[in-house]
Design an enzyme around this catalytic site. Structure first.
Site, short mmCIF file in Angstrom:
data_model
loop_
_atom_site.label_atom_id
_atom_site.label_comp_id
_atom_site.label_asym_id
_atom_site.label_seq_id
_atom_site.Cartn_x
_atom_site.Cartn_y
_atom_site.Cartn_z
N SER A 247 0.83 -1.20 0.00
CA SER A 247 0.00 0.00 0.00
C SER A 247 0.87 1.25 0.00
CB SER A 247 -0.96 -0.06 1.19
OG SER A 247 -2.05 0.81 0.98
N ASP A 354 -8.65 -3.18 -7.00
CA ASP A 354 -8.15 -2.85 -5.67
C ASP A 354 -9.21 -2.13 -4.85
OD1 ASP A 354 -6.69 -0.99 -3.66
OD2 ASP A 354 -5.15 -2.43 -4.25
N HIS A 403 -7.08 -6.10 -1.30
CA HIS A 403 -6.02 -5.11 -1.11
C HIS A 403 -4.91 -5.77 -0.29
CE1 HIS A 403 -4.15 -1.20 -0.85
NE2 HIS A 403 -4.15 -1.23 0.47
#
Length: 509
Positions: A247, A354, A403
């Site tokens: 991330s 995502d 994610h």
């Protein structure tokens, strides 16, 4: 709802989305939500339980590179010194700190004799004003201070020291760098000097600059100091150094990999520096900028970074910076704009749908409702991400709604065209070794893997969708119906897509 949606995005970028896989159930709790801060999980290195990579069978040992086997042999001679946990070490430099001035640091799990190093950057979005930073500090202090960090951390996924969970990197020196700078790992100095104060009436004092903040932002400097502190541990003798992240930490890899390569080169090491970018390949938001940004948390991610860069004294890679005029450097935070300017080898791991990208657009799978326009955006997102990955040499992109993946204990479950992610990374590793030694890379070991099926969740190995109200697993069809859509009206046939992909997987992709 728009403001709430973006608050959720800021809080969850880099954080856990609790969900179950079909073979190993994983659950987690969301971090606290604050009015303006970003959020993250309790720790990217600790997630769930190990699972086996059944699709690869004996290739774990027989396909392992010579360097990997030598490292394993060297490590086995020091078995008595091995533990499963990484231990906290605070930086020796007192000048490079977390946001609140507390000591930054890293967790280290050494593998004696290994010349391979994995440096992992934690995720957790950012803060970009006094208000958002104050809220972040109040609600998620571990992302701004080391005062509450535990002394040890157990690595999972690619940070695991167990061969069953991490077949090709368990025998590397593993370094987990906690995120406590709130600057997407770009900051290079302390906060700006607070602005002079003006008196209002007899007793009231007010800052002239309402964005003035007492926090320090040193993400890029923390990475530099970690490498310095690893010199006595043997990083100068490294053969391979992989800078990885998830991330916001993955964006940090893109921003810092050239600087890390240069630093190691100056130290005299012959290590090849590589980057592993997990769920940090974002596209620009389609949302319009709020007129009162940054007074509220309704900034788009682009605006938040644009504003934050000034406060953080943030830096971007030099070659990318040259592409944009002053004030437009924020564009270098987006992988599809930055990738072509980087020289270090990169492996991109990106779910085609995502969840955090969707949250920016106020789309929440498993929420109360979904419009046909939002469904169309979801489909278009998959195509846009596919197109942005066309020129990427090494990529693993499943057609799933999720994610992050590399620090999950069940990361070996997910496949594209019959190849698991650890296997694809190993193929990439072997290819780079072959090129470095002037050999022709072997065939039949793929590492450019992008799903071709069109729908979200059409890959049979995708993590299961979870209804946020009931916490029950649902298929995509069930989820869409629960959110008020008619799959037939949408022309959706995910089962047909699934059957096609299962056939591909059974036939070796």
């Amino acid at each position: 709802m728009k403001i709430l949606g973006r608050v959720t995005f800021f809080l969850l970028l880099g954080g856990i989305f609790a969900q179950s896989s079909r073979n190993a159930k994983v659950s987690g709790k969301s971090a606290k939500r604050g009015g303006g801060g970003g959020g993250a999980q309790a720790g990217d290195a600790g997630q769930s339980t190990p699972s086996a990579d059944a699709s690869q069978g004996s290739s774990r040992s027989s396909g392992r590179s010579a360097d990997s086997r030598q490292d394993s042999a060297a490590g086995s001679r020091a078995t008595g010194q091995q533990t499963d946990e990484m231990r906290l070490q605070l930086l020796r430099s007192a000048q490079v700190t977390c946001n609140d001035g507390s000591a930054a640091g890293f967790y280290l799990k050494e593998f004696r004799g290994s010349r391979r190093w994995l440096l992992f950057l934690e995720g957790g979005w950012c803060c970009y004003s006094k208000e958002t930073c104050d809220s972040r500090y109040q609600n998620i202090p571990r992302l701004m201070s080391s005062s509450g960090w535990p002394q040890t951390k157990r690595g999972t996924g690619i940070l695991s020291s167990q061969a069953e969970e991490n077949p090709h990197w368990h025998n590397a020196n593993l370094v987990f760098i906690p995120y406590c700078s709130s600057d997407v790992w770009s900051g290079t100095g302390p906060a700006p000097t607070p602005a002079p104060k003006t008196r209002q009436g007899k007793d009231k004092v007010k800052d002239r600059n309402t964005n003035a903040t007492e926090y320090s932002f040193m993400g890029s400097l923390i990475i530099r100091e970690v490498i310095k502190d690893l010199i006595p541990k043997g990083i100068k003798q490294a053969k391979v150094v992989m800078l990885a992240g998830t991330s916001a930490g993955a964006t940090g890899v893109l921003l810092n990999i050239e600087r890390v390569a240069s630093q190691l080169e100056q130290l005299g090491t012959e290590a090849q520096v590589r980057g592993l970018v997990d769920s940090g390949w974002f596209l620009e938001s389609k949302q319009q900028r709020s007129p009162d940004c940054p007074a509220t948390v309704s900034c788009t991610p682009e605006d938040a970074i644009k504003i934050g860069l000034r406060m953080w004294n943030g830096v971007v890679p030099e070659r990318c910076q040259q592409l944009y005029k002053r004030g437009e450097e924020w564009q270098c935070f987006f992988g599809h704009r930055l990738y072509s300017t980087l020289t270090s080898p990169l492996f991109i791991v990106q779910w085609l749908f995502d969840e955090e990208q969707l949250r920016v657009e106020n789309i929440y799978m498993g929420g109360q409702s979904l419009s046909e326009e939002q469904w169309q955006y979801i489909q278009n997102l998959g195509l846009e991400i596919k197109n942005s990955l066309t020129d990427v040499t090494a990529v693993f992109a499943p057609s799933c709604l999720s994610h992050k993946v590399i620090t999950k204990s069940n990361w070996m479950n997910f496949q594209v065209k019959g190849t698991s992610l650890p296997r694809a990374l190993h193929c990439w590793d072997r290819s780079l070794e072959a090129i470095r030694n002037n050999r022709t890379p072997s065939k039949g070991c793929p590492f450019h893997l992008v799903d071709t099926c069109q729908w979200p969740q059409c890959n049979p190995t995708c993590p299961a969708l979870v209804d946020q109200a009931t916490q029950q697993e649902l298929t995509l069809l069930q989820m869409l119906v629960a959110m008020g859509l008619d799959p037939q009206r949408l022309g959706l046939d995910p089962e047909g897509e699934r059957d096609s992909l299962v056939s591909m997987a059974n036939n070796g992709g």
